[in-house]
Design an enzyme around this catalytic site. Structure first.
Site, PDB file in Angstrom:
ATOM      1  N   PHE A   1      37.522  41.758  47.057  1.00  0.00           N
ATOM      2  CA  PHE A   1      37.820  43.000  46.366  1.00  0.00           C
ATOM      3  C   PHE A   1      37.275  42.995  44.952  1.00  0.00           C
ATOM      4  O   PHE A   1      37.693  43.769  44.117  1.00  0.00           O
ATOM      5  CB  PHE A   1      39.323  43.268  46.408  1.00  0.00           C
TER       6      PHE A   1
ATOM      7  N   ILE B   1      26.007  40.357  39.980  1.00  0.00           N
ATOM      8  CA  ILE B   1      25.694  38.935  40.121  1.00  0.00           C
ATOM      9  C   ILE B   1      26.266  38.429  41.438  1.00  0.00           C
ATOM     10  O   ILE B   1      25.725  37.544  42.082  1.00  0.00           O
ATOM     11  CB  ILE B   1      26.355  38.126  38.976  1.00  0.00           C
ATOM     12  N   GLY B   2      27.384  38.974  41.807  1.00  0.00           N
ATOM     13  CA  GLY B   2      28.033  38.516  43.032  1.00  0.00           C
ATOM     14  C   GLY B   2      29.068  39.537  43.461  1.00  0.00           C
ATOM     15  O   GLY B   2      29.584  40.283  42.636  1.00  0.00           O
TER      16      GLY B   2
ATOM     17  N   ASP C   1      42.228  26.098  44.883  1.00  0.00           N
ATOM     18  CA  ASP C   1      41.028  26.548  45.603  1.00  0.00           C
ATOM     19  C   ASP C   1      39.784  25.874  45.020  1.00  0.00           C
ATOM     20  O   ASP C   1      38.772  26.518  44.748  1.00  0.00           O
ATOM     21  CB  ASP C   1      40.911  28.076  45.535  1.00  0.00           C
TER      22      ASP C   1
ATOM     23  N   VAL D   1      31.092  41.245  40.591  1.00  0.00           N
ATOM     24  CA  VAL D   1      30.843  40.667  39.270  1.00  0.00           C
ATOM     25  C   VAL D   1      29.473  41.132  38.781  1.00  0.00           C
ATOM     26  O   VAL D   1      28.486  41.005  39.501  1.00  0.00           O
ATOM     27  CB  VAL D   1      30.918  39.120  39.286  1.00  0.00           C
TER      28      VAL D   1
ATOM     29  N   GLY E   1      32.177  40.440  46.700  1.00  0.00           N
ATOM     30  CA  GLY E   1      32.869  39.970  47.893  1.00  0.00           C
ATOM     31  C   GLY E   1      34.340  40.199  47.737  1.00  0.00           C
ATOM     32  O   GLY E   1      34.822  40.374  46.622  1.00  0.00           O
TER      33      GLY E   1
HETATM   34  C1  6BF Z   1      34.184  34.296  36.439  1.00  0.00           C
HETATM   35  C2  6BF Z   1      33.635  34.868  38.631  1.00  0.00           C
HETATM   36  C3  6BF Z   1      32.276  34.809  38.327  1.00  0.00           C
HETATM   37  O1  6BF Z   1      31.353  35.035  39.288  1.00  0.00           O
HETATM   38  C4  6BF Z   1      25.274  33.601  38.745  1.00  0.00           C
HETATM   39  C5  6BF Z   1      24.257  33.895  37.857  1.00  0.00           C
HETATM   40  C6  6BF Z   1      24.584  34.293  36.573  1.00  0.00           C
HETATM   41  C7  6BF Z   1      25.925  34.389  36.173  1.00  0.00           C
HETATM   42  C8  6BF Z   1      22.608  32.925  39.351  1.00  0.00           C
HETATM   43  C9  6BF Z   1      21.261  33.173  39.915  1.00  0.00           C
HETATM   44  C10 6BF Z   1      20.572  34.297  37.917  1.00  0.00           C
HETATM   45  C11 6BF Z   1      21.899  34.061  37.293  1.00  0.00           C
HETATM   46  C12 6BF Z   1      18.940  33.497  39.469  1.00  0.00           C
HETATM   47  C13 6BF Z   1      30.777  35.153  42.921  1.00  0.00           C
HETATM   48  C14 6BF Z   1      29.518  35.053  43.758  1.00  0.00           C
HETATM   49  C15 6BF Z   1      28.410  33.765  42.079  1.00  0.00           C
HETATM   50  C16 6BF Z   1      29.629  33.795  41.199  1.00  0.00           C
HETATM   51  C17 6BF Z   1      30.431  35.034  41.462  1.00  0.00           C
HETATM   52  C18 6BF Z   1      31.691  35.041  40.627  1.00  0.00           C
HETATM   53  N1  6BF Z   1      34.562  34.614  37.679  1.00  0.00           N
HETATM   54  C19 6BF Z   1      31.876  34.493  37.035  1.00  0.00           C
HETATM   55  C20 6BF Z   1      32.865  34.234  36.075  1.00  0.00           C
HETATM   56  C21 6BF Z   1      29.357  34.440  37.422  1.00  0.00           C
HETATM   57  C22 6BF Z   1      30.472  34.377  36.653  1.00  0.00           C
HETATM   58  C23 6BF Z   1      29.998  34.061  35.381  1.00  0.00           C
HETATM   59  N2  6BF Z   1      28.682  33.963  35.397  1.00  0.00           N
HETATM   60  N3  6BF Z   1      28.288  34.178  36.650  1.00  0.00           N
HETATM   61  C24 6BF Z   1      26.921  34.095  37.055  1.00  0.00           C
HETATM   62  C25 6BF Z   1      26.605  33.684  38.329  1.00  0.00           C
HETATM   63  N4  6BF Z   1      22.929  33.819  38.269  1.00  0.00           N
HETATM   64  N5  6BF Z   1      20.267  33.261  38.892  1.00  0.00           N
HETATM   65  N6  6BF Z   1      28.788  33.878  43.426  1.00  0.00           N
END
Ligand code: 6BF
Length: 671
Positions: free
Chosen positions: A23, A18-19, A133, A26, A21
């Site tokens: 270290f 999902i993401g 942050d 996700v 960067g």
């Molecule tokens: C705790 C960090 C987390 O993520 C995005 C989605 C789904 C779930 C978005 C786009 C599909 C679903 C099209 C770092 C990079 C996004 C967040 C990243 C860090 N710590 C999470 C929880 C992320 C977390 C929980 N759910 N999601 C997540 C994010 N997409 N569409 N940027």
């Protein structure tokens, strides 16, 4: 073959990234017992190096914090090389992207979000934490469009309580309070209020109040506390922003006052209620019942195990069942109880059925025939993570060399982290044109408090530059305490790599048509257009897809088996006569695969996903497979190649059972 992901795969089916960067990476995952989606944050210990203690701080904070607007931690797992944090899934993605998509938010909508932000921050402050942050990249949206605060890696819990001064300067420069960038001692709560002021401004303006490509110039603007006031802001919202963006922290509004500010309480009779809606002391009765059956424990024993809050598979199962229940779904475990040390009953089974009256009736008749050794669960002791023995070791060179996912940050960033003895970095005077990536320094037009109209940049133009600016590091004495390196690599959720991740080739053995059975196509055809994976990398991915299409077209079937499939295999015309096919609605292939395996698990089958296929297995009491079949998501033959179909193929077992099982799964899956 053990992989670095082995322990997590006992409990979760990992899917795409999902993401990523810094270290951490996700990934989306499905919790096998409940079918619930989770986000798994994967960190590599060796790559973390001196930042390792920050992960421990984050884990400790997230174990303590239980609030409707703080992302929930469900489970922590550790191997020799990796740390896995299983977290609440927030499908709406970042608030940052939401603002960018809308340019800026109408005041009413900004108010709804800002109330949630203030309640989360007030709550964490009462628990003794400062976040440090706060920015729209660290606020995610859940499926109900509620905000969830993430990333407690920089949070602080001052030993002497919230009145205790802090000195480490951290966070993103554009959101940092003046006292913090000056290297003064500061109170975490006061600094968080400033960041919330910047956040509120960004919500309603779509750009940042303090912005400059040059960090030195940015800091000067922050210290002066001058910003533009666009004419669309209401007087009350301007007042709120003004009292939050007070340079002197002692003149700044405090959180308690914030909760009562007229702009925030508009239409409410009372101040914002920041208290948690969750009470971990009240263990939910339905969840206990379900878990006591599954884990073959008496209800009391189950309650005691849950109340240990070990953040192991039990804690995760409890929270995820509770989530399911809160969303109005059945509070049910999808996998039958199986024989494993975790399931060794402490009470005779008859006892449990007595105590849990009525519940057994909901289970299928053949449930105890389905028990087998192919359990996804292991002895909890092996994997559970006792708080006190959360010891983080170093992995061997061999392990490091074998691990392809270990560190995805650019080499200069890796080096920088290792050198970073003090965690302080000082902006290089040479570094003037460098942009921070996300969390960077957005802003735009309107009136400046001084009356000068300035040109500023919208948030959307301020995101994700490909390579981070080099951030010099103070090695010896850190005379100026400035920013800590930006952690988020900013690659975003839709890099090409993300799209490719997790896709593989499904290569069932070729079978003679005579063993295949047909499913009534007329009953099963659902319809519609195939949708390509969404997201901004669509164009890049599209061209890769086209090239792959051409390549795959050139390959012989035997070569195809070993190649990596980026998209579902295309059926030939003749296949339609021979195979069982269901045409699906407008879902992505990955989604269909996940729906199929979830549905098969609901039908008490054991499933293994591979590429665009799911292998489903039903086992007898001794764990011997009685039925084995594959379901594969395929592109339909032209002229319907814009459609996806599910092709079923029996591998083992009675043809009638096979047909029935396939029909059940296809009918039940939401396709
Ligand atoms: C705790 C960090 C987390 O993520 C995005 C989605 C789904 C779930 C978005 C786009 C599909 C679903 C099209 C770092 C990079 C996004 C967040 C990243 C860090 N710590 C999470 C929880 C992320 C977390 C929980 N759910 N999601 C997540 C994010 N997409 N569409 N940027």
């Amino acid at each position: 073959m053990p992989t670095p992901y082995t322990p997590i795969q006992d409990y979760y089916q990992l899917r795409h990234t999902i993401g990523s960067g810094g270290f951490a990476k996700v990934k989306l995952a499905h919790h096998i017992l409940t079918g619930e989606k989770v986000a798994v944050k994967i960190m590599d210990k060796a790559a973390l190096g001196p930042d390792l203690p920050r992960v421990q701080i984050e884990i400790e904070a997230m174990k303590t914090l239980t609030h409707q607007h703080v992302c929930k931690l469900y489970q922590v797992l550790e191997t020799d090389t990796k740390i896995f944090m299983v977290l609440e899934y927030c499908p709406g993605g970042e608030l940052f992207d939401y603002i960018v998509a809308k340019d800026r938010l109408p005041e009413e909508e900004a108010r709804v979000f800002f109330r949630q932000i203030v309640s989360a921050v007030a709550y964490i402050h009462t628990e003794g934490y400062a976040h440090r942050d706060l920015k729209p990249e660290n606020l995610l949206l859940d499926e109900a469009h509620n905000l969830k605060l993430i990333d407690f890696g920089l949070c602080a819990k001052p030993k002497g309580g919230m009145d205790h001064q802090l000195s480490t300067c951290c966070g993103s420069p554009a959101y940092a309070a003046p006292e913090l960038i000056q290297g003064d001692e500061y109170l975490g709560a006061e600094a968080d209020v400033w960041s919330m002021g910047v956040l509120l401004y960004a919500l309603m303006c779509g750009f940042l109040p303090f912005d400059d490509d040059n960090v030195g110039a940015l800091y000067r603007k922050i210290r002066k506390g001058q910003y533009e006031i666009p004419d669309w802001l209401s007087p009350q919202s301007v007042d709120l922003i003004n009292v939050m963006l007070q340079v002197n922290p002692k003149l700044r509004i405090n959180v308690k006052e914030l909760l009562c500010h007229p702009w925030l309480t508009e239409g409410l009779a009372e101040p914002i209620d920041y208290r948690t809606k969750y009470n971990n002391n009240n263990i939910d009765e339905d969840c206990i019942t379900e878990m006591s059956i599954h884990f073959k424990k008496s209800k009391n024993t189950m309650i005691n195990i849950i109340k240990d809050w070990k953040y192991d598979d039990i804690t995760a199962t409890y929270f995820l069942l509770l989530n399911k229940k809160r969303r109005g779904k059945p509070c049910r475990i999808l996998v039958p109880p199986v024989l494993s040390p975790r399931h060794a009953p402490d009470t005779p089974l008859a006892d449990i059925t007595d105590k849990v009256s009525g519940n057994m009736a909901d289970l299928p008749d053949d449930i105890f025939n389905l028990m087998g050794p192919s359990t996804p669960l292991k002895d909890s002791k092996k994997n559970s993570n006792k708080d006190e023995d959360f010891i983080i070791g170093r992995r061997t060179r061999k392990e490091r060399d074998n691990d392809d996912d270990a560190d995805i940050s650019p080499p200069e960033e890796k080096k920088k982290k290792k050198d970073d003895d003090y965690m302080f970095v000082r902006p290089d005077p040479m570094y003037s044109s460098g942009r921070y990536r996300r969390g960077g320094t957005p802003a735009k037009h309107g009136k400046v408090a001084t009356g000068v109209v300035k040109h500023t940049t919208p948030l959307k133009d301020r995101r994700r530059s490909k390579t981070p600016p080099p951030i010099p590091v103070c090695r010896a004495t850190p005379p100026i305490k400035l920013m800590q390196p930006i952690k988020d690599g900013g690659a975003g959720p839709r890099s090409v790599d993300d799209n490719l991740c997790g896709l593989g080739t499904f290569s069932p053995e070729r079978r003679t048509p005579s063993v295949e059975r047909h499913i009534d196509m007329a009953n099963l055809i659902a319809s519609s257009e195939k949708r390509r994976r969404p997201g901004s990398a669509k164009k890049v991915f599209g061209s890769i897809e086209k090239r792959l299409d051409r390549m795959i077209g050139l390959l012989t079937p035997s070569k195809r088996k070993t190649s990596v499939a980026e998209e579902p295999r295309q059926l030939k015309k003749g296949d339609l006569d021979l195979l069982s096919v269901k045409i699906t609605s407008s879902l992505s292939a990955e989604h269909i695969v996940s729906e199929l395996s979830q549905e098969a698990r609901k039908k008490y089958m054991l499933c293994k996903e591979k590429g665009f296929g799911v292998r489903c297995k039903r086992v007898d009491a001794r764990g011997k497979p009685t039925l084995l079949f594959d379901m594969e998501v395929c592109q339909m033959p032209s002229p319907q190649s814009n459609l996806l179909g599910v092709r079923c193929k029996r591998v083992k077992g009675d043809t009638f059972d096979y047909k029935k099982a396939c029909e059940d799964v296809l009918r039940g899956a939401k396709l």
